[in-house]
Design a protein around this motif. Structure first.
Motif, PDB file in Angstrom:
ATOM      1  N   GLY A 534     -27.045  27.585 -27.042  1.00  0.00           N
ATOM      2  CA  GLY A 534     -27.318  26.146 -27.041  1.00  0.00           C
ATOM      3  C   GLY A 534     -26.923  25.498 -25.724  1.00  0.00           C
ATOM      4  N   VAL A 535     -25.815  25.933 -25.145  1.00  0.00           N
ATOM      5  CA  VAL A 535     -25.382  25.427 -23.840  1.00  0.00           C
ATOM      6  C   VAL A 535     -26.446  25.723 -22.781  1.00  0.00           C
ATOM      7  N   SER A 536     -26.959  26.956 -22.815  1.00  0.00           N
ATOM      8  CA  SER A 536     -27.965  27.357 -21.838  1.00  0.00           C
ATOM      9  C   SER A 536     -29.237  26.529 -21.971  1.00  0.00           C
ATOM     10  N   LEU A 537     -29.736  26.380 -23.187  1.00  0.00           N
ATOM     11  CA  LEU A 537     -30.998  25.674 -23.406  1.00  0.00           C
ATOM     12  C   LEU A 537     -30.883  24.190 -23.060  1.00  0.00           C
ATOM     13  N   LEU A 538     -29.812  23.563 -23.523  1.00  0.00           N
ATOM     14  CA  LEU A 538     -29.654  22.121 -23.270  1.00  0.00           C
ATOM     15  C   LEU A 538     -29.374  21.838 -21.799  1.00  0.00           C
ATOM     16  N   SER A 539     -28.611  22.703 -21.150  1.00  0.00           N
ATOM     17  CA  SER A 539     -28.354  22.519 -19.725  1.00  0.00           C
ATOM     18  C   SER A 539     -29.642  22.665 -18.926  1.00  0.00           C
ATOM     19  N   CYS A 540     -30.491  23.593 -19.353  1.00  0.00           N
ATOM     20  CA  CYS A 540     -31.728  23.847 -18.625  1.00  0.00           C
ATOM     21  C   CYS A 540     -32.662  22.647 -18.641  1.00  0.00           C
ATOM     22  N   ILE A 541     -32.634  21.868 -19.728  1.00  0.00           N
ATOM     23  CA  ILE A 541     -33.533  20.708 -19.804  1.00  0.00           C
ATOM     24  C   ILE A 541     -32.811  19.409 -19.430  1.00  0.00           C
ATOM     25  N   GLY A 542     -31.555  19.504 -18.956  1.00  0.00           N
ATOM     26  CA  GLY A 542     -30.839  18.330 -18.497  1.00  0.00           C
ATOM     27  C   GLY A 542     -30.250  17.476 -19.594  1.00  0.00           C
ATOM     28  N   GLU A 543     -29.904  18.102 -20.733  1.00  0.00           N
ATOM     29  CA  GLU A 543     -29.319  17.350 -21.841  1.00  0.00           C
ATOM     30  C   GLU A 543     -27.932  17.881 -22.195  1.00  0.00           C
ATOM     31  N   ALA A 544     -27.101  18.079 -21.183  1.00  0.00           N
ATOM     32  CA  ALA A 544     -25.742  18.581 -21.414  1.00  0.00           C
ATOM     33  C   ALA A 544     -24.905  17.601 -22.228  1.00  0.00           C
ATOM     34  N   SER A 545     -25.353  16.348 -22.348  1.00  0.00           N
ATOM     35  CA  SER A 545     -24.609  15.357 -23.135  1.00  0.00           C
ATOM     36  C   SER A 545     -24.581  15.705 -24.619  1.00  0.00           C
ATOM     37  N   LEU A 546     -25.403  16.652 -25.041  1.00  0.00           N
ATOM     38  CA  LEU A 546     -25.442  17.072 -26.450  1.00  0.00           C
ATOM     39  C   LEU A 546     -24.525  18.259 -26.727  1.00  0.00           C
ATOM     40  N   ILE A 547     -23.757  18.670 -25.726  1.00  0.00           N
ATOM     41  CA  ILE A 547     -22.888  19.844 -25.864  1.00  0.00           C
ATOM     42  C   ILE A 547     -21.458  19.392 -26.123  1.00  0.00           C
ATOM     43  N   ALA A 548     -20.868  19.877 -27.208  1.00  0.00           N
ATOM     44  CA  ALA A 548     -19.485  19.558 -27.546  1.00  0.00           C
ATOM     45  C   ALA A 548     -18.572  20.712 -27.141  1.00  0.00           C
ATOM     46  N   GLY A 549     -17.335  20.379 -26.781  1.00  0.00           N
ATOM     47  CA  GLY A 549     -16.397  21.395 -26.349  1.00  0.00           C
ATOM     48  C   GLY A 549     -15.522  21.939 -27.455  1.00  0.00           C
ATOM     49  N   ASP A 550     -15.427  21.203 -28.578  1.00  0.00           N
ATOM     50  CA  ASP A 550     -14.633  21.679 -29.707  1.00  0.00           C
ATOM     51  C   ASP A 550     -15.204  21.072 -30.985  1.00  0.00           C
ATOM     52  N   GLU A 551     -14.635  21.460 -32.136  1.00  0.00           N
ATOM     53  CA  GLU A 551     -15.188  21.016 -33.412  1.00  0.00           C
ATOM     54  C   GLU A 551     -15.075  19.502 -33.579  1.00  0.00           C
ATOM     55  N   GLY A 552     -13.937  18.928 -33.163  1.00  0.00           N
ATOM     56  CA  GLY A 552     -13.790  17.476 -33.252  1.00  0.00           C
ATOM     57  C   GLY A 552     -14.817  16.750 -32.403  1.00  0.00           C
ATOM     58  N   GLY A 553     -15.065  17.283 -31.211  1.00  0.00           N
ATOM     59  CA  GLY A 553     -16.068  16.691 -30.344  1.00  0.00           C
ATOM     60  C   GLY A 553     -17.469  16.820 -30.919  1.00  0.00           C
ATOM     61  N   TYR A 554     -17.724  17.922 -31.611  1.00  0.00           N
ATOM     62  CA  TYR A 554     -19.022  18.146 -32.275  1.00  0.00           C
ATOM     63  C   TYR A 554     -19.252  17.064 -33.326  1.00  0.00           C
ATOM     64  N   VAL A 555     -18.245  16.817 -34.153  1.00  0.00           N
ATOM     65  CA  VAL A 555     -18.363  15.792 -35.195  1.00  0.00           C
ATOM     66  C   VAL A 555     -18.576  14.424 -34.568  1.00  0.00           C
ATOM     67  N   ASP A 556     -17.773  14.110 -33.564  1.00  0.00           N
ATOM     68  CA  ASP A 556     -17.886  12.801 -32.904  1.00  0.00           C
ATOM     69  C   ASP A 556     -19.249  12.616 -32.247  1.00  0.00           C
ATOM     70  N   LEU A 557     -19.734  13.667 -31.608  1.00  0.00           N
ATOM     71  CA  LEU A 557     -21.019  13.589 -30.908  1.00  0.00           C
ATOM     72  C   LEU A 557     -22.160  13.355 -31.895  1.00  0.00           C
ATOM     73  N   ALA A 558     -22.148  14.094 -33.002  1.00  0.00           N
ATOM     74  CA  ALA A 558     -23.199  13.926 -34.013  1.00  0.00           C
ATOM     75  C   ALA A 558     -23.145  12.518 -34.607  1.00  0.00           C
ATOM     76  N   ALA A 559     -21.943  12.064 -34.913  1.00  0.00           N
ATOM     77  CA  ALA A 559     -21.799  10.726 -35.492  1.00  0.00           C
ATOM     78  C   ALA A 559     -22.204   9.643 -34.496  1.00  0.00           C
ATOM     79  N   GLU A 560     -21.875   9.832 -33.226  1.00  0.00           N
ATOM     80  CA  GLU A 560     -22.238   8.869 -32.179  1.00  0.00           C
ATOM     81  C   GLU A 560     -23.748   8.724 -32.077  1.00  0.00           C
ATOM     82  N   TRP A 561     -24.443   9.844 -32.057  1.00  0.00           N
ATOM     83  CA  TRP A 561     -25.900   9.784 -32.004  1.00  0.00           C
ATOM     84  C   TRP A 561     -26.462   9.177 -33.285  1.00  0.00           C
ATOM     85  N   GLY A 562     -25.839   9.515 -34.417  1.00  0.00           N
ATOM     86  CA  GLY A 562     -26.334   8.986 -35.683  1.00  0.00           C
ATOM     87  C   GLY A 562     -26.160   7.490 -35.832  1.00  0.00           C
ATOM     88  N   ALA A 563     -25.291   6.906 -35.057  1.00  0.00           N
ATOM     89  CA  ALA A 563     -25.032   5.467 -35.150  1.00  0.00           C
ATOM     90  C   ALA A 563     -25.889   4.646 -34.197  1.00  0.00           C
TER      91      ALA A 563
END
Length: 611
Positions: A534-563
């Motif tokens: 996922g890191v490779s694919l998203l970085s390749c298309i310039g969407e590294a903002s969708l990559i989380a570094g840990d589980e807490g960041g994953y939850v926060d990122l998904a919720a942020e986009w969902g809001a």
């Protein structure tokens, strides 16, 4: 016992090296004794060896009819039905055999295998467990059971069972390979633990697979036109085929020629299309060969169907064909040919695409990855040298029949829908726990899942129970049935606002499809290749903002986009154009990078072996 037993043994002896003579001799026996079940059985084996499965099935059915009391003949009939993709009929036959011959372990193993092929994993688990009560430690049942548990989304349990089975049967390469595969799915497994399982397989193969003392006759010229072999069981409607097609389509046929070894008899329209590219039917070679100033002999590539040949036989065939660089595309996945490559049929051997880890083989020279999937330090956990194909080791070819992206469904639903269309193998207990946290952090949201067999009640009920245990109300989760075609499948992304990438084994095709349909994918950067695609694919298309570094960041990122519905709408409109304009969809540039990597691998061998 047949009264023609002696002649049947002669047929079997001829079959290994003179199949046509074996066929002629056995046909005479069939004419002499048409009602002898064992003559019909051997005739079935002859046709199977020759790749004529329809004829083989005919004689297997005849043998089973003439020998109703012989469980082995009934099981062989069922196995041939399975080869012809008539799994429901095979299961019916095997259930009857199990009932009539309860002491025949082979029938139980074959039934469990058939149920797995039908994707009835819950029933397969039940059959295996019942069989193990009667035959504790049976290698076949343990192997199928561990696979069924993985397919039910229980990788930790599957790997624990596989580890015990491999210890109980230390000479089994099948169990060792299965354990290596399963370790990729186990949450929180360390790179060292996963590597140990793969290395154990390689060490076992080194002990049990004879490696002939080969003298390669390949001309050691770094600049010559290379003969590139490709070995795969997945050259059909399969993710591997979709990602290898851009290279076959854009290859410089003046620089390379392909020798393809199709190791699975399953063929379809995708197979036909790939084969036409390899064999040069209708391809434009003139444009590509203008870049090459060497050999101008544009012989067509070759496509070999090798579905009914032993690993040793495949190795000898590849060696006889004079392949320079041999590339395998399956790793430890189903129907692999790693034992054939362990026999070193080519001077340079490469693993790529179909498997997210090392093969563990000492005879595998290179593994093609990129700097995102396998950053610095990854080299310590692979038996191959890493060739990094930056900016991305993949090239995605979008399907022609895809619909246009739909607006985010949250605009009309009034709530956010998260989704995952990944296989259930990847939806482990840790993933469900984190996804539950995502739903909890996004009030009113729903989760849409697609990737399992809708009729497998064991799978469905097991997932629901684990989702409930993670704290998610059943009413917030919906399971989707399998669709008929790719267009119908892609249309379902119109019901998803945000896709959730599983871990530690990310999606690949599913991620590309989601992005192509305008759906952002939230991923978690893992410690190993499987969890960094996922890191490779998203970085390749310039969407590294969708990559989380840990589980807490994953939850926060998904919720942020969902809001943020406005942000979702804007991103959705631009994702497909961005994907198509990226290196991920540039087939011509990818083909040049791939050919440069293959040339580098070949040149290193030439330098090492030159006088």
């Amino acid at each position: 016992m047949s009264q023609h037993a002696g002649k049947l043994e002669q047929v079997r002896a001829l079959l290994g090296h003179k199949p046509e003579q074996a066929r002629a001799m056995c046909q005479r026996l069939v004419q002499t004794a048409p009602r002898d079940p064992y003559v019909n059985h051997v005739m079935s084996q002859v046709f199977l060896r020759m790749g004529l499965t329809a004829q083989s099935l005919h004689f297997a059915a005849r043998a089973a009819e003439l020998g109703p009391g012989d469980a082995g003949l009934q099981v062989e009939h069922a196995r041939l039905l399975g080869i012809e993709n008539r799994h429901a009929q095979a299961a019916e036959v095997l259930r009857l055999v199990r009932s009539a011959h309860p002491s025949h372990a082979g029938a139980v193993v074959e039934l469990a295998i058939t149920l797995e092929q039908m994707e009835l994993h819950g029933e397969a688990e039940k059959v295996c467990r019942e069989g193990l009560e009667r035959w504790p430690g049976d290698e076949g049942l343990l192997s199928v059971l561990s696979g069924a548990l993985l397919n039910l989304g229980r990788p930790t349990e599957a790997a624990a069972l596989a580890h015990g089975a491999a210890a109980r049967h230390p000479a089994s390469t099948t169990l060792a390979s299965g354990l290596a595969l399963m370790m990729n799915y186990v949450p929180r497994a360390t790179p060292a633990e996963v590597f140990a399982a793969h290395r154990r397989y390689g060490e076992l193969v080194d002990r049990v697979v004879p490696v002939p003392a080969r003298v390669y006759t390949n001309v050691r010229d770094p600049a010559k036109r290379l003969r590139v072999g490709i070995v795969s069981p997945d050259l059909r409607q399969h993710s591997v085929a979709y990602f290898i097609e851009p290279w076959l389509r854009e290859a410089d046929f003046g620089a390379i020629e392909f020798y393809v070894y199709q190791t699975n008899r399953v063929a379809d329209g995708v197979t036909a299309r790939l084969r036409s590219l390899v064999e040069g039917k209708g391809r434009d070679t003139e444009l590509k060969t203008t870049r090459w100033h060497g050999d101008t002999d544009l012989r067509k590539g070759q496509w070999h169907i090798a579905d009914n040949i032993s690993d040793a036989g495949l190795a000898e065939k590849i060696c006889a064909d004079g392949v320079d660089v041999l590339m395998e595309l399956s790793g430890h996945t189903h129907a692999h040919s790693l034992a054939a490559l362990a026999a070193r049929p080519a001077p340079v051997q490469v693993t790529y695409l179909g498997y997210p880890n090392t093969t563990g083989l000492s005879g595998m020279d290179f593994r093609i990855v990129d700097s995102h999937t396998d950053p610095a330090g990854s080299d310590a956990f692979t038996t191959e040298k890493l060739l990094r194909l930056d900016p991305c080791f993949l090239c995605y070819q979008p399907p022609e029949a895809a619909p246009d992206p739909a607006p985010p469904p949250c605009l009309t639903n009034g709530f956010v829908t998260f989704g995952s269309f990944n296989t259930v193998q990847k939806v482990n207990e840790e993933v469900l726990r984190v996804w539950a946290a995502v739903l909890a952090a996004t009030p009113g949201s729903r989760l849409l899942l697609k990737g399992g067999h809708a009729d497998d009640h064991g799978l469905r009920e097991g997932l629901l129970a684990r989702i409930a245990a993670a704290g998610v109300e059943a009413g917030r989760v919906e399971f989707l049935s399998r669709t008929k075609g790719i267009r119908e499948h892609l249309e379902l992304y119109g019901r998803v606002d945000i896709a959730l990438d599983p871990f530690p084994y990310n999606g690949t095709t599913t991620t590309c499809e989601a992005l192509y349909m305008g759906v952002p994918v939230v991923t978690l950067a893992g410690a190993m290749h499987a969890g960094r695609v996922g890191v490779s694919l998203l970085s390749c298309i310039g969407e590294a903002s969708l990559i989380a570094g840990d589980e807490g960041g994953y939850v926060d990122l998904a919720a942020e986009w969902g809001a943020d519905m406005a942000r979702l709408t804007s991103l959705r409109a631009g994702l497909r154009p961005r994907l198509l304009a990226s290196a991920l969809c540039d087939g011509a540039a990818f083909a040049r990078r791939m050919e440069a990597a293959v040339r580098q691998a070949w040149s290193s061998w030439c330098a090492e072996t030159s006088p």
